[in-house]
Scaffold this active site. Structure first.
Site, PDB file in Angstrom:
ATOM      1  NE  ARG A  12      15.888  -9.240  28.419  1.00  0.00           N
ATOM      2  CZ  ARG A  12      14.986  -9.456  29.363  1.00  0.00           C
ATOM      3  NH1 ARG A  12      15.370  -9.744  30.578  1.00  0.00           N
ATOM      4  NH2 ARG A  12      13.711  -9.377  29.080  1.00  0.00           N
ATOM      5  CG  ASP A  39      13.249  -4.930  41.382  1.00  0.00           C
ATOM      6  OD1 ASP A  39      12.079  -5.193  41.065  1.00  0.00           O
ATOM      7  OD2 ASP A  39      14.243  -5.378  40.753  1.00  0.00           O
TER       8      ASP A  39
HETATM    9  C1  LIG Z   1       7.973  -8.212  35.812  1.00  0.00           C
HETATM   10  S1  LIG Z   1       8.592  -7.212  37.084  1.00  0.00           S
HETATM   11  C2  LIG Z   1       7.134  -7.016  38.080  1.00  0.00           C
HETATM   12  C3  LIG Z   1       6.981  -5.597  38.617  1.00  0.00           C
HETATM   13  C4  LIG Z   1       5.708  -5.356  39.435  1.00  0.00           C
HETATM   14  N1  LIG Z   1       5.672  -6.189  40.617  1.00  0.00           N
HETATM   15  C5  LIG Z   1       4.487  -5.566  38.593  1.00  0.00           C
HETATM   16  O1  LIG Z   1       3.807  -6.596  38.752  1.00  0.00           O
HETATM   17  O2  LIG Z   1       4.184  -4.723  37.750  1.00  0.00           O
HETATM   18  C6  LIG Z   1       9.584  -8.380  38.011  1.00  0.00           C
HETATM   19  C7  LIG Z   1      10.617  -7.718  38.917  1.00  0.00           C
HETATM   20  O3  LIG Z   1      11.166  -8.704  39.793  1.00  0.00           O
HETATM   21  C8  LIG Z   1      12.514  -8.366  40.039  1.00  0.00           C
HETATM   22  N2  LIG Z   1      13.251  -9.536  40.557  1.00  0.00           N
HETATM   23  C9  LIG Z   1      13.607 -10.671  39.887  1.00  0.00           C
HETATM   24  N3  LIG Z   1      14.287 -11.489  40.695  1.00  0.00           N
HETATM   25  C10 LIG Z   1      14.356 -10.892  41.915  1.00  0.00           C
HETATM   26  C11 LIG Z   1      14.937 -11.248  43.165  1.00  0.00           C
HETATM   27  N4  LIG Z   1      15.571 -12.410  43.355  1.00  0.00           N
HETATM   28  N5  LIG Z   1      14.814 -10.372  44.193  1.00  0.00           N
HETATM   29  C12 LIG Z   1      14.157  -9.196  44.025  1.00  0.00           C
HETATM   30  N6  LIG Z   1      13.610  -8.796  42.866  1.00  0.00           N
HETATM   31  C13 LIG Z   1      13.689  -9.635  41.818  1.00  0.00           C
HETATM   32  C14 LIG Z   1      13.011  -7.879  38.679  1.00  0.00           C
HETATM   33  O4  LIG Z   1      14.154  -7.076  38.794  1.00  0.00           O
HETATM   34  C15 LIG Z   1      11.784  -7.123  38.150  1.00  0.00           C
HETATM   35  O5  LIG Z   1      11.877  -5.737  38.362  1.00  0.00           O
END
Ligand SMILES: C[S@@+](CC[C@H](N)C(=O)[O-])C[C@H]1O[C@@H](n2cnc3c(N)ncnc32)[C@H](O)[C@@H]1O
Length: 281
Positions: free
Chosen positions: A46, A154
């Site tokens: 990445r 996010d």
């Molecule tokens: C796998 S996606 C899930 C998206 C959606 N909630 C779903 O279930 O389809 C996880 C998301 O969490 C976000 N994320 C990770 N760490 C985070 C943080 N500390 N604060 C806010 N968002 C975060 C990532 O950027 C990513 O877009």
């Protein structure tokens, strides 16, 4: 310090254990995400593009940049690169059925307030909040007369920009329930589809790190925090769910991801259905 595994000696950039440990620790401090040893290849894959873009020769140089004053903005790029953003429209569709039948319908029946607040707390590229908006629009026929808002947050700025634009590949929308197809309009090319303004006007996209301050005032009827805490360690989860208990209304709702649970993490929520919790304290 050895470079990882022999087969990686042909790698374009030198990446050793010290580099990985530095990047994993920085990512953990800033996001709560835990990068275990077996994520080394993923981290290399990445970030290699960032090194190419920045014309750096090794991960050691990249780590030095992140520690320098000029590297302050690069931390955001690092975060964007290490987050996993997998999502889809109406993912884990039972949550949207529950939202319609058990959350929205009772609020609609009790028309005294006409106010609804939903938080999509790790919204990735926006498919989750747009699915919430479709569910809300379909359930509330006179929504123009309601104070109905979806907060979509996010940490990843690239994902938020996709959500704000609201444009997706037609393949992303192929499984959309027929009842919601009217909220999708043709974009600039046949392969691109755009979310209708009737959905966009319900959603506020904002960058927010779940570990940091939450500037929102007021409480939420329901929070979607799905498929994100799976990447966090236990102390981070304990703090996060304690704070969520304060920001969800009494008897309000919490949806988490299919492989997540609150066992040993919080007793403020009661499991009501599949990964569906009600706030009880
Ligand atoms: C796998 S996606 C899930 C998206 C959606 N909630 C779903 O279930 O389809 C996880 C998301 O969490 C976000 N994320 C990770 N760490 C985070 C943080 N500390 N604060 C806010 N968002 C975060 C990532 O950027 C990513 O877009």
């Amino acid at each position: 310090m050895t470079q990882f595994k022999q087969e990686h000696s042909t790698r374009e950039f030198i990446f050793d254990e010290r580099d990985f440990r530095f990047l994993a620790q920085l990512a953990n401090e800033r996001t709560g995400i835990v990068l275990a040893e077996n994520k080394q290849d993923m981290v290399y894959g990445r970030l290699a593009r960032r090194l190419r873009t920045l014309k750096l020769n090794s991960f050691a140089e990249y780590c030095r940049l992140l520690q320098s004053e000029e590297g302050v903005d690069e931390v955001g790029q690092l975060i964007n690169a290490i987050t996993t953003n997998l999502t889809s429209f109406f993912r884990e569709s039972h949550h949207f059925d529950h939202l319609r039948d058990e959350v929205l319908k009772p609020i609609i029946a009790n028309q005294s307030e006409r106010r609804i607040r939903i938080w999509s707390a790790a919204c990735s590229s926006g498919m989750e909040p747009y699915s919430i908006a479709m569910t809300m629009r379909s359930a509330i026929t006179n929504i123009g007369q309601w104070d109905a808002r979806i907060l979509a947050t996010d940490i990843d700025s690239n994902m938020l920009n996709i959500g704000i634009k609201g444009e997706y590949a037609s393949s992303d929308l192929k499984d959309l329930p027929a009842a919601h197809k009217s909220y999708v309009i043709n974009g600039d090319s046949p392969a691109h589809l755009r979310m209708d303004d009737r959905l966009k006007e319900l959603i506020a996209f904002r960058q927010l790190n779940l570990l940091e301050n939450w500037p929102m005032k007021g409480t939420f009827d329901a929070v979607f925090l799905r498929n994100v805490v799976i990447y966090f360690d236990k102390p981070t989860k304990l703090k996060l769910f304690a704070r969520l208990g304060d920001i969800i209304k009494p008897d309000g709702w919490l949806y988490i991801g299919h492989s997540e649970n609150l066992h040993g993490i919080s007793d403020r929520f009661e499991l009501i259905g599949r990964t569906t919790y009600r706030k009880v304290k």
